[in-house]
Design a protein around this motif. Structure first.
Motif, mmCIF file in Angstrom:
data_model
loop_
_atom_site.group_PDB
_atom_site.id
_atom_site.type_symbol
_atom_site.label_atom_id
_atom_site.label_comp_id
_atom_site.label_asym_id
_atom_site.label_seq_id
_atom_site.Cartn_x
_atom_site.Cartn_y
_atom_site.Cartn_z
ATOM 1 N N HIS A 43 -0.172 6.383 0.242
ATOM 2 C CA HIS A 43 -1.148 5.781 -0.674
ATOM 3 C C HIS A 43 -1.029 4.261 -0.786
ATOM 4 O O HIS A 43 -1.438 3.677 -1.778
ATOM 5 C CB HIS A 43 -1.051 6.404 -2.078
ATOM 6 N N ALA A 44 -0.410 3.636 0.225
ATOM 7 C CA ALA A 44 -0.322 2.173 0.223
ATOM 8 C C ALA A 44 -0.415 1.686 1.665
ATOM 9 O O ALA A 44 0.010 2.386 2.590
ATOM 10 C CB ALA A 44 1.001 1.724 -0.383
ATOM 11 N N THR A 45 -1.004 0.518 1.860
ATOM 12 C CA THR A 45 -1.089 -0.038 3.209
ATOM 13 C C THR A 45 0.324 -0.318 3.717
ATOM 14 O O THR A 45 1.120 -0.957 3.023
ATOM 15 C CB THR A 45 -1.896 -1.348 3.183
ATOM 16 N N LEU A 46 0.636 0.166 4.906
ATOM 17 C CA LEU A 46 1.981 -0.025 5.478
ATOM 18 C C LEU A 46 1.876 -0.892 6.726
ATOM 19 O O LEU A 46 0.945 -0.752 7.513
ATOM 20 C CB LEU A 46 2.591 1.327 5.864
ATOM 21 N N GLU A 47 2.868 -1.787 6.885
ATOM 22 C CA GLU A 47 2.919 -2.640 8.075
ATOM 23 C C GLU A 47 3.918 -2.024 9.060
ATOM 24 O O GLU A 47 5.073 -1.796 8.716
ATOM 25 C CB GLU A 47 3.394 -4.059 7.697
ATOM 26 N N VAL A 48 3.441 -1.757 10.264
ATOM 27 C CA VAL A 48 4.310 -1.200 11.305
ATOM 28 C C VAL A 48 4.489 -2.274 12.368
ATOM 29 O O VAL A 48 3.509 -2.846 12.841
ATOM 30 C CB VAL A 48 3.678 0.061 11.933
#
Lengths: 306, 214
Positions: free
Chosen positions: A89-94
């Motif tokens: 439920h949150a934007t994740l940086e990969v």
């Protein structure tokens, strides 16, 4: 590029549903839980029906060859990005080369993984969604396998977002589904609206078998008529069968109830053993429920339609 | 001109069903309604036509009124004729693995059975079950057959199934429970077309043996 390290039990590419082709026998397909897919897409700035990975029961992992934003929504599971614990439920940086690992889902069934760039998928009959029985759409018309590589277009990063708590799926193993009488329920009093039912282990994207006591006068085969996702039919064995996204377009079993449009997205989260009750709903209440839920979701996702 | 007064019943909270009975009226109804973008899906069944409406445009009451109005304005007076198809097919052998056994069970020669199939004025009654699967009625009534005891998990596209009173044409590869007597040579599905399935409900079909190249 995304490399599939572990596909889990069933991971497919799903996008919008197919529409306007049911007279030719073409089912909707698309996400089993359309709300969760739209929420995942929203986290990476995509439209509600953009192609996503639909991951059944979690236990899946993917390696990203280049840096990318992702969003996860649906059934709850622990997630790691590289060695870091991450939030759904949150934007994740990969980062380039990192692995996104999703632990098994404890409640609910399906997780949606959206990525910032467009996922390459076969567009057929108006949608990129995978329809497994006929083997078309998505990635070669099939479930993803270990070693598959998905081509992802480059995308500009979007501002990080977090899904408002009121819109997240609340994990549960018991569902109260609002339903109206179906065309073959001759007497609304003939259905035991207090009864509790249980999802059997026969469950797929086509439908979920439901155990419990159904009115027996209803069983038998009649001339085929159209059926839609959300239809509860009674099979000759006296079991219920609830149609999901890949559900067939016509059927001859008695169509007893119809889960209302506002609640159909919940069907995609049913898992074996879950309890179900059907809440007797009038047409007026069904229309009001759709308006209310739609207004709530639209405030966060303007283009979304239940 | 009098309109039609078919009963219209609810089919869930976002679809309506016109109880128009079997026959051509279903196909002409479906064809005429198809011109109206208010309807998301128009699906003929064996004895009815079901219409899914857009619940963001219409309440059920409004959708029902609109449908009733369409019926009363003589929607079904012009009976649209479907297209005529002559489909070449290979019968028996690998294309029709159940043909020989079916003929034996019916106590007739394979040639006789095929003659009866070819002379049957077949009509596409509806599509359903799987994408493009066509139920054809009008089969010679002496050709009686049941579904297979053990359905096949995969029959090839074009396969011709036969059960009592009906021929089933498989547009795509897929699971199948009908005895298979042959296979239509030309594709029944073209993914590049806007209407990708060759057959539509209401179309007439004749099956003919394919001429093998010399």
């Amino acid at each position: 590029m995304i490399s599939v390290l572990e596909p889990g039990l069933q991971t497919t590419i799903q996008a919008g549903p197919r529409s306007g082709l049911r007279h030719a026998g073409v089912p909707a397909s698309g996400p089993a839980d359309a709300v969760s897919m739209a929420l995942a897409n929203r986290l990476v700035g995509k439209t509600p029906a953009a192609a996503c990975l639909e991951i059944t029961y979690g236990a899946a992992s993917f390696r990203f060859s280049s840096a990318c934003q992702i969003g996860l929504a649906g059934a709850e599971a622990q997630v790691t990005v590289g060695s870091r614990a991450a939030q759904m439920h949150a934007t994740l940086e990969v980062a380039a080369g990192e692995v996104v690992a999703i632990r098994p889902v404890r409640m609910g069934a399906r997780i949606y993984l959206s990525v910032g760039g467009r996922i390459e998928a076969e567009d057929i009959l108006g949608s990129e969604s995978t329809y497994l029985p006929a083997g078309f759409g998505g990635h070669g018309g099939r479930t993803l396998r270990k070693g598959d590589e998905l081509v992802i277009a480059a995308a500009k990063p979007v501002p990080a977002a977090t899904t408002p708590a009121s819109l997240r799926l609340s994990p549960s193993s018991s569902y109260a589904l609002r339903a109206v009488a179906g065309p073959d329920l001759s007497d609304e009093a003939g259905f035991d609206w207090e009864a509790s039912f249980r999802v059997s282990s026969r469950l797929s994207r086509m439908g979920a078998e439901i155990d419990g006591l159904f009115p027996m006068q209803a069983s038998g085969l009649s001339p085929s008529s159209a059926v839609f996702p959300g239809a509860l039919q009674v099979t000759p064995q006296g079991r219920g069968f609830l149609l999901l996204a890949d559900g067939q377009t016509t059927g001859g079993y008695p169509h007893l109830l119809q889960v209302i449009r506002a609640d159909r997205h919940l069907l995609g989260q049913l898992r074996p053993g879950d309890r179900i009750r059907f809440l007797h709903t009038s047409q007026a209440r069904a229309e009001e429920a759709l308006r209310a839920k739609q207004a709530l979701l639209q405030s966060w996702m303007p283009e979304f339609r239940l | 001109m009098s309109g039609n007064s078919f009963d219209i019943i609810a089919c869930g909270d976002d679809a309506l069903r016109i109880l128009c009975g079997p026959g051509d009226v279903r196909h002409s109804l479906a064809e005429r309604l198809a011109g109206d973008p208010s309807w998301n899906e128009i699906v003929p069944g064996k004895q009815d036509v079901t219409i899914a409406f857009n619940p963001y445009t219409y309440t059920m009451t409004k959708a029902r009124e609109k449908l009733q109005h369409a019926l009363h304005t003589g929607l079904t007076h012009s009976v649209t004729r479907g297209r005529d198809h002559v489909l070449a097919a290979e019968f028996g052998g690998e294309a029709g693995p159940d043909l020989a056994q079916l003929a034996e069970r019916l106590d007739m020669r394979v040639e006789t059975l095929l003659e009866k199939v070819e002379q049957s004025p077949l009509k596409v009654d509806m599509l359903g079950f799987t994408p493009g699967f066509a139920y054809l009625t009008g089969l010679d009534p002496t050709l009686q057959a049941n579904r297979l005891d053990h359905p096949r998990s995969r029959v090839p596209a074009g396969s011709i199934g036969l059960i009592s009173g009906q021929i089933g044409l498989y547009a795509l590869d897929g699971p199948g429970g009908w005895p298979i007597i042959g296979r239509v040579v030309s594709p029944l599905f073209d993914r590049c077309l806007t209407e990708p399935f060759v057959l539509k409900a209401g179309d007439s079909v004749k099956l003919r043996p394919a001429v093998s190249p010399q």
